[in-house]
Design a protein around this motif. Structure first.
Motif, short mmCIF file in Angstrom:
data_model
loop_
_atom_site.label_atom_id
_atom_site.label_comp_id
_atom_site.label_asym_id
_atom_site.label_seq_id
_atom_site.Cartn_x
_atom_site.Cartn_y
_atom_site.Cartn_z
N GLY A 172 -5.14 10.65 -2.10
CA GLY A 172 -4.29 9.42 -1.98
C GLY A 172 -2.94 9.53 -1.56
O GLY A 172 -2.04 8.76 -0.76
N PHE A 173 -2.32 10.35 -2.49
CA PHE A 173 -0.88 10.66 -2.36
C PHE A 173 -0.74 12.17 -2.80
O PHE A 173 -0.33 12.99 -1.93
N ALA A 205 -4.15 13.06 3.80
CA ALA A 205 -3.20 12.01 4.23
C ALA A 205 -2.02 11.97 3.36
O ALA A 205 -0.79 12.07 3.73
N GLY A 206 -2.13 11.90 2.14
CA GLY A 206 -0.82 11.87 0.96
C GLY A 206 -0.29 12.94 1.13
O GLY A 206 1.16 12.65 0.92
N LEU A 207 -0.76 14.16 1.11
CA LEU A 207 0.22 15.34 1.28
C LEU A 207 0.92 15.60 2.39
O LEU A 207 2.09 15.85 2.49
N PHE A 258 0.72 -1.13 0.00
CA PHE A 258 -0.07 0.07 0.14
C PHE A 258 0.90 1.13 0.00
O PHE A 258 2.22 1.11 0.28
N SER A 259 0.19 2.38 -0.33
CA SER A 259 1.01 3.72 -0.08
C SER A 259 1.37 4.16 1.06
O SER A 259 2.10 4.94 1.29
N LEU A 260 0.28 4.13 1.94
CA LEU A 260 0.28 4.71 3.25
C LEU A 260 -0.27 3.81 4.30
O LEU A 260 -0.98 2.92 4.04
#
Ligand code: UDP
Length: 486
Positions: free
Chosen positions: A395-396, A416-418, A190-192
């Motif tokens: 998302g990011f 979140a993504g930022l 996953f990304s985070l």
């Protein structure tokens, strides 16, 4: 199922030739020295649902080129589907993972989902051999793992590029629907951390998205090249004959009456002569365009109340422009939601005073030619004083990464993504609540009034991206994971 051929492109020496990347690439080569031996005899198969458009398709070719240079075998397969029901379903799954829409999925849904994947498996098996590694991207091809494993001894990884920090009924519903496929995977990516469903926590690696510093979106543009692109694409008025002809499709701008025309048709945007606040995104309500426009207007209105009209503080804000860019709807016929959001912004724009209309530009970027689109985004980002990403949810947020790489100071929301990328007051500014118009207006004014801070944040932003968010860190993380699967 289609096998995609990756064209040649930048090689490691090209990256090393960039002074600021040299040390990082050198370190990468040392750190990855042992991997070709560890992965010897195995092919890594990347499987996703599209060869063009979207972050995965954009990043895979450069990742694959670098991995191949290292001596690792990696290939790319794309599933084929013709059924509308399949796309409707996967769009619903996508939205539900983001927490919107319904989280109810039926057995008929599962039937469509598995049928389309079954149609693809035979061809996949012609390529994939025992001992290989299969990486499946996003929900569309998720059911494939079980079908491949039934016939081949392979290790499988599911890479999910989307997520939501919190849970609700919808996310619970969709993860429940997808959980049937969890046992078919050895590992997850996953990304985070906050996007990982609870039951997968101890089988998941976190690999954030990344940029390719030498892609057309990010490569260095000297001032003359940058100005050339802005002229070729119609963002600035033709001044002099240029080396290259104009792009076939040019950037358009929303006019005061809501129609679309040349950027400088009604009033000069003069983007290169004004401090400019820029946000480029898809026309999506969650990108916070509306709130950003409101904050910009508030900043301008408050500025007009200032007593000293000759002061630098007043004149600076007076001169500032806002450019909001996104895809020209002429090229995205299948995005009714995007059109709705753009129309709302157009209505908001039509109601403004002439003065404000001149300071604000809704820019429609052509999409017919991906290289030209990337160069336009690149040139616009490089021309901006501040790059904003005011997302309600994100998302990011590659737009922030792209701006930081270009040493542009960023103003982002606390999505979140930022938050994972930007460090407040070090390489940009975080305005936690994107819908707090007053605070956002204040943050804009603070940044515009602080050139020294901006320069510092820009420099720090590039260092942050080099250390954490280039394709090299990403490949290293992938190799760490893939080499431990067997
Ligand atoms: N983008 C683009 N042209 C546009 C709008 C966006 O090339 O008209 C690009 C942008 O530069 C970035 C990507 O689309 O590379 C958007 O990625 P991000 O992670 O910011 O958001 P997403 O669209 O994935 O939600």
């Amino acid at each position: 199922m289609k096998k995609i051929t990756v064209k040649s492109g930048a090689n490691l020496d090209d990256y090393k030739a960039y002074g600021s990347l040299f040390i990082m690439v050198d370190k990468f080569l040392q750190e990855t020295e042992a991997f070709p031996e560890k992965l010897k005899g195995r092919t890594i198969w990347m499987i996703n649902s599209t060869a063009i458009g979207g972050g995965v398709a954009e990043m895979l070719p450069s990742q694959m080129r670098i991995m191949r240079t290292l001596g690792i075998k990696i290939e790319w397969l794309v599933i084929e589907a013709t059924e509308n029901a399949f796309f409707n379903l996967t769009k619903r799954i996508h939205n539900a993972i983001h927490g919107s829409g319904s989280g109810v999925f039926t057995e008929e849904d599962r039937e469509v989902y598995e049928r389309v994947n079954t149609q693809n498996v035979e061809k996949a098996l012609e390529y994939i051999a025992d001992g290989d590694i299969v990486v499946i991207h996003d929900p569309q091809p998720m059911p494939l793992a079980r079908m491949i494993r039934a016939k081949r001894k392979v290790k499988t990884v599911w890479r999910c590029h989307i997520g939501l920090e919190s849970t609700n009924e919808t996310t619970e519903g969709v993860w429940d629907f997808l959980s049937v496929y969890y046992p078919d995977y050895d590992h997850f990516v996953f990304s985070l951390p906050s996007y990982v469903p609870e039951s997968l926590k101890n089988k998941t690696a976190i690999i954030p998205p990344a940029i390719d510093p030498l892609s057309h979106k990010n490569r260095m543009l000297w001032m003359s090249k940058c100005l050339g692109i802005l002229q070729q694409s119609g963002v600035i008025r033709e001044q002099l004959p240029m080396l290259y002809p104009n792009y076939q499709h040019q950037v358009r701008r929303v006019m005061p009456d809501g129609s679309f025309n040349k950027v400088n048709h009604d009033s000069e945007l003069d983007i290169i002569f004004h401090p400019t606040v820029l946000q480029i995104s898809r026309w999506d309500r969650l990108k916070g365009f509306k709130e950003l426009m409101e904050a910009f207007i508030l900043m301008k209105k408050e500025n007009e109340k200032k007593a000293d009209k000759s002061s630098m503080a007043y004149r600076r804000i007076r001169h500032t422009r806002l450019a909001l860019g996104g895809p020209d709807p002429a090229f995205v016929s299948d995005d009714p939601e995007g059109m709705e959001v753009l129309n709302e912004l157009i209505e908001q724009y039509k109601g403004l005073s002439v003065d404000l209309q001149r300071s604000i530009a809704l820019l429609l970027l052509p999409l017919d030619n991906p290289k030209e689109n990337a160069l336009i985004v690149n040139a616009l980002q490089r021309s901006a004083t501040i790059v904003v990403q005011n997302s309600i949810q994100e998302g990011f947020g590659l737009t922030a990464t792209e701006a930081m790489w270009k040493k542009r100071p960023v103003l982002v929301s606390g999505a979140a993504g930022l938050r994972a990328q930007v460090q407040h007051n070090i390489n940009g500014k975080i305005n936690p609540d994107p819908s707090d118009i007053k605070k956002l207006a204040q943050a804009l004014e603070d940044m515009l009034s602080n050139p020294l801070e901006r320069d510092k944040w820009g420099f720090n932003g590039q260092v942050r991206v080099i250390n954490k968010f280039t394709l090299f860190s990403q490949i290293k993380s992938w190799l760490d994971l893939l080499s431990t699967l067997y």
